[in-house]
Structures are given as structure tokens and as C-alpha cells.
Scaffold this motif. Structure first.
Motif, PDB file in Angstrom:
ATOM      1  N   THR A 129      47.505  31.113  26.765  1.00  0.00           N
ATOM      2  CA  THR A 129      46.683  31.843  27.716  1.00  0.00           C
ATOM      3  C   THR A 129      45.330  32.153  27.103  1.00  0.00           C
ATOM      4  O   THR A 129      45.240  32.838  26.086  1.00  0.00           O
ATOM      5  N   GLN A 130      44.270  31.643  27.723  1.00  0.00           N
ATOM      6  CA  GLN A 130      42.921  31.873  27.238  1.00  0.00           C
ATOM      7  C   GLN A 130      42.160  32.878  28.087  1.00  0.00           C
ATOM      8  O   GLN A 130      41.149  33.412  27.667  1.00  0.00           O
ATOM      9  N   GLU A 131      42.653  33.139  29.286  1.00  0.00           N
ATOM     10  CA  GLU A 131      42.038  34.137  30.154  1.00  0.00           C
ATOM     11  C   GLU A 131      43.104  34.718  31.067  1.00  0.00           C
ATOM     12  O   GLU A 131      44.172  34.129  31.269  1.00  0.00           O
ATOM     13  N   ILE A 132      42.816  35.880  31.593  1.00  0.00           N
ATOM     14  CA  ILE A 132      43.711  36.505  32.556  1.00  0.00           C
ATOM     15  C   ILE A 132      42.959  36.646  33.867  1.00  0.00           C
ATOM     16  O   ILE A 132      41.745  36.833  33.893  1.00  0.00           O
ATOM     17  N   VAL A 133      43.696  36.535  34.955  1.00  0.00           N
ATOM     18  CA  VAL A 133      43.119  36.647  36.292  1.00  0.00           C
ATOM     19  C   VAL A 133      43.777  37.840  36.968  1.00  0.00           C
ATOM     20  O   VAL A 133      45.002  37.876  37.127  1.00  0.00           O
ATOM     21  N   LEU A 134      42.963  38.810  37.345  1.00  0.00           N
ATOM     22  CA  LEU A 134      43.469  40.049  37.921  1.00  0.00           C
ATOM     23  C   LEU A 134      42.804  40.307  39.270  1.00  0.00           C
ATOM     24  O   LEU A 134      41.633  39.972  39.464  1.00  0.00           O
ATOM     25  N   PRO A 135      43.521  40.896  40.200  1.00  0.00           N
ATOM     26  CA  PRO A 135      42.931  41.191  41.517  1.00  0.00           C
ATOM     27  C   PRO A 135      42.079  42.450  41.465  1.00  0.00           C
ATOM     28  O   PRO A 135      42.280  43.337  40.628  1.00  0.00           O
ATOM     29  N   GLY A 136      41.121  42.514  42.374  1.00  0.00           N
ATOM     30  CA  GLY A 136      40.263  43.688  42.457  1.00  0.00           C
ATOM     31  C   GLY A 136      39.564  43.741  43.799  1.00  0.00           C
ATOM     32  O   GLY A 136      39.614  42.783  44.591  1.00  0.00           O
ATOM     33  N   ASN A 137      38.901  44.860  44.070  1.00  0.00           N
ATOM     34  CA  ASN A 137      38.139  45.048  45.297  1.00  0.00           C
ATOM     35  C   ASN A 137      36.729  45.474  44.945  1.00  0.00           C
ATOM     36  O   ASN A 137      36.536  46.354  44.096  1.00  0.00           O
ATOM     37  N   THR A 138      35.758  44.836  45.587  1.00  0.00           N
ATOM     38  CA  THR A 138      34.375  45.199  45.329  1.00  0.00           C
ATOM     39  C   THR A 138      34.055  46.536  45.998  1.00  0.00           C
ATOM     40  O   THR A 138      34.558  46.847  47.091  1.00  0.00           O
ATOM     41  N   GLN A 139      33.217  47.328  45.327  1.00  0.00           N
ATOM     42  CA  GLN A 139      32.766  48.601  45.853  1.00  0.00           C
ATOM     43  C   GLN A 139      31.263  48.700  45.704  1.00  0.00           C
ATOM     44  O   GLN A 139      30.679  48.150  44.766  1.00  0.00           O
ATOM     45  N   ALA A 140      30.644  49.401  46.632  1.00  0.00           N
ATOM     46  CA  ALA A 140      29.216  49.631  46.528  1.00  0.00           C
ATOM     47  C   ALA A 140      28.933  50.510  45.308  1.00  0.00           C
ATOM     48  O   ALA A 140      29.726  51.396  44.962  1.00  0.00           O
TER      49      ALA A 140
END
Length: 414
Positions: free
Chosen positions: A91-102
């Protein structure tokens, strides 16, 4: 031989033979002795056969009980199916979920009561800091301000006459025309009138500020994301009621994201580290961001580290509230294995899996990095050579003897 003698010989009586009876117990031959010996032999043979039959029955019963015990013990040993973890690429990177905020997000409320006279911007409008958003008619505040201004004029007039009176009494007291007591009263009256004038002036300033709130201005550069009022709507800014926001504004030139990074990958949450964003609505396109700060504390409930990623958005292409995937680079490669979800054991000791080693079960703790639903990625506690028990029973403990099932278990694909 003469004939007379010959005849005499031939006519003589035969000799009698004596048979002597042998009494029992005597030294002579017993006629029943052979019969009793045969009877005794038959009895001994019967007893031997009976003993052999009894021994054979007891032996067969003991052997059956031994076989039953052995089979019972064998049946009590559970039969388990095992699977070997599938080793994944480093594993060279991790992918995580998120939500953009102002970067800045604020509701705009009225600070004075009245009726909305007009509004100038609707949803989606880009506004600059200080631009006029709406106007409110406040006839009550206008009348209160006029009254306060009149009270201030009266107080100032009283202050002027009090100053003249005090000055004159101070001049007269030097000539003895008035008493010192009357002079002191005039000076004290001047101080009281001056305080009343200052109070009236403060009231005028307060009402002037309330009147200034008739105009609603943008507090920062951004866009209008909501408009919750219209012309003629009643605006109530009283403390006894729940105020209603007029507009909602968001600054989107820079967006921020809050991402929960698993504890095992917390090394990737370094301030200043680069981050890449991908969105489903922009296939094949990536956006650059930076990890600006982290909470510096692991959340005990979720075992994650909260980090903030800021993304420049000068064109407004990214929208607040969008679902994104945040790619964080790991400082070192992390090796992992994948196992089916039905191999996990959830107990008070923590997350575990059961292994088969030397014919016995052994429970070992593991750490999950990613959950794929039917399978999970393990980064600590397992090797690709470990025989992992599939569907372990709730009673399985370390040291339990197990048999391996001849039927192979299913694969551990994602």
C-alpha cells in the motif's frame, strides 16, 4: 492212548472259572472309573468353554466401550475449514471518503425588527464583502431615534444653562453675594445635567446603530446559498423569538475537508503533506490540496485521527457538500493481506481471527485498514501462510483441538 482213557477224558466235566468281584476302594480294577474320568473331562471342557465365552463377551464389551469413547472424543473435536490470506500489493496510498465544506459558512440574520423593503441578490449570486444584500423598513426604530434626538437636544440645552448658572454662582461667591451652599448646589446640578446629556447621546447612538441595521451587508466574499425572506416579510429580531435567517452565505474560493484517518495510517497525516482529490462527477480529473492541520489526538471510539485538507477553488468548480475521495500518500510501503469477513471474531478482547497451528486453534488480534464488505484488508496480525478458520464458533478458544475439513473453503476475493 487207550480208548477207555480217551473216553474218560472226553466225558469229564469242564472246569469252573471263578470270577472275583473287586470291591470299591480295593486295589483291584473299578468298572466305573473310566466313566467318571470322561464326565470330569466333559465338565472341565464345559467350564473352559463357559469361561472363554464370558471372557469373550467382557472383552468385546470393553473393546466396544473403548471404541465408543474414542469416537465420542473424536466427535467432540470440531472440524473447521481454513483459508489462507491473500497477500496484496504494498500500500503506497490510502483513499478515504470526505465531504467538501465552504471555508467560511454563515447565516445572515437581521439585527433590527421591521418589514423587508427589498432584497438585491438571490441564490447562486457572487457577492463581495460590504455589498448591500437587503433593506428593512423600521418605522418604530425611526420614531425612537427621533425621540431620542429630541431628548438629547433638551439635555444639551439644560446642560448649557447649568454651565452658565454654575459659572455665575462661582463668580458671585467670591464677592460674598451668594452663599457657598448655593454655589455648590449649582455646580452639582451642572454635573447631573451633564450626565443626563451623555445618557441621551448614548441612546441616540444606540438607536442610530439599530437604524443602520436596516441595511444588511455581506460579511465576506462568497456566494448566496439560500434566501429565506421576501419583500414584505416580517422581520423580528427580538430576544423572545427564534430569529429567522435572511440569507446564507458561503466562501468557496477555498474549500476544506475533514477526513478521519485510521490510526494505523496516522503517519500519513503530516501537516503540509500533499493530498489529491477525486470526484465521481469529474472522472479522470484530480484536484490538489494540502493537509493543513490534524487533531493530534486519536478518537477512542473510532480509532481515527481527524485531519483537515484545504483545496484551492478559484473557479468555483468544486461545490460545498460534494462527496470526494481523498488520496493520502504513505511515507513507507505498508503490506497487507485480505481475508473474508466471516473469519473475524468480535469479542471484548477486540477484533480477532482464529488460526490452526499444530492441530490446535489459536486466537490472534488483528487490525483492519479497509473494509470491502465481503472481505477486509488486514495490516497487522496475519501472514499469508497462516491457516485462518472460516466461520469460527462462538465457543472457540485458544488451545482447542480441531480437525481440518477436507472440503476446501471459498476464496478471499474483495
Amino acid at each position: 492212548m487207550p480208548s477207555s482213557e480217551k473216553n474218560a477224558t472226553t466225558t469229564a466235566e469242564p472246569e469252573s472259572i471263578e470270577v472275583q468281584a473287586v470291591q470299591p476302594g480295593g486295589n483291584g480294577f473299578h468298572p466305573w472309573k473310566g466313566t467318571s474320568r470322561r464326565t470330569a473331562g466333559f465338565a472341565a471342557a464345559g467350564l473352559a468353554a463357559l469361561g472363554l465365552l464370558i471372557f469373550s463377551g467382557i472383552h468385546s464389551r470393553v473393546a466396544a466401550e473403548s471404541r465408543l469413547k474414542q469416537r465420542t472424543e473424536e466427535a467432540s473435536i470440531p472440524t473447521v475449514a481454513v483459508i489462507f490470506p491473500r497477500e496484496g500489493a504494498p500500500t503506497q496510498e490510502i483513499v478515504l471518503p470526505g465531504n467538501t465544506q465552504a471555508f467560511s459558512d454563515a447565516p445572515i440574520y437581521a439585527r433590527t425588527s421591521g418589514y423587508l423593503k427589498r432584497w438585491y441578490f438571490d441564490i447562486g449570486a457572487h457577492v463581495r464583502k460590504g455589498q448591500l444584500l437587503a433593506e428593512i423598513e423600521t418605522p418604530e426604530v425611526d420614531q425612537q431615534l427621533q425621540q431620542a434626538q429630541a431628548d438629547l437636544d433638551t439635555a444639551q440645552a439644560n446642560l448649557n444653562i447649568a454651565k452658565i448658572t454654575a459659572s455665575r454662582w462661582q463668580d458671585l461667591v467670591t464677592t460674598g453675594s451668594v452663599s457657598q451652599q448655593e454655589t455648590d448646589q449649582a455646580v452639582s446640578n451642572l454635573s447631573a445635567v451633564k450626565a443626563a446629556a451623555e445618557s441621551s447621546a448614548a441612546n441616540v447612538r444606540r438607536l442610530g446603530q439599530l437604524q443602520a441595521f436596516e441595511k444588511v451587508y455581506a460579511p465576506f466574499d462568497g456566494i448566496i446559498t439560500a434566501r429565506n425572506t421576501d419583500i414584505g416579510a416580517l422581520i423580528d429580531a427580538g430576544a423572545s423569538t427564534q430569529p429567522k435567517e435572511l440569507f446564507h452565505m458561503a466562501a468557496i474560493r477555498t474549500l476544506r475537508l475533514y477526513v478521519a484517518v485510521p490510526e494505523v495510517y496516522s503517519r500519513a497525516a503530516r501537516s503540509g503533506a500533499p493530498a489529491t482529490l477525486s470526484l465521481d462527477e469529474f472522472p479522470g480529473q484530480t484536484f490538489r490540496g494540502n493537509l493543513v492541520r490534524n487533531a493530534n489526538s486519536i478518537d477512542i471510539a473510532s480509532r481515527t485521527l481527524l485531519v483537515e485538507v484545504d483545496v484551492d477553488n478559484p473557479t468555483g468548480q468544486l461545490l460545498p457538500g460534494a462527496y470526494v475521495f481523498v488520496h493520502l500518500k504513505l511515507p513507507d510501503e505498508t503490506r497487507s493481506v485480505t481475508v473474508p469477513s466471516n473469519t473475524l471474531i468480535f469479542r471484548k478482547e477486540g477484533l480477532q481471527v482464529g488460526l490452526v497451528r499444530d492441530g490446535k486453534a489459536e486466537l490472534v488480534p488483528v487490525k483492519i485498514s479497509r473494509d470491502y464488505g465481503t472481505s477486509v484488508e488486514i495490516v497487522s496480525g496475519l501472514q499469508s501462510t497462516d491457516a485462518v478458520i472460516v466461520d469460527p464458533s462462538d465457543s472457540l478458544v485458544t488451545g482447542t483441538s480441531v480437525h481440518l475439513s477436507e472440503k476446501p473453503a471459498g476464496g478471499s476475493g474483495r
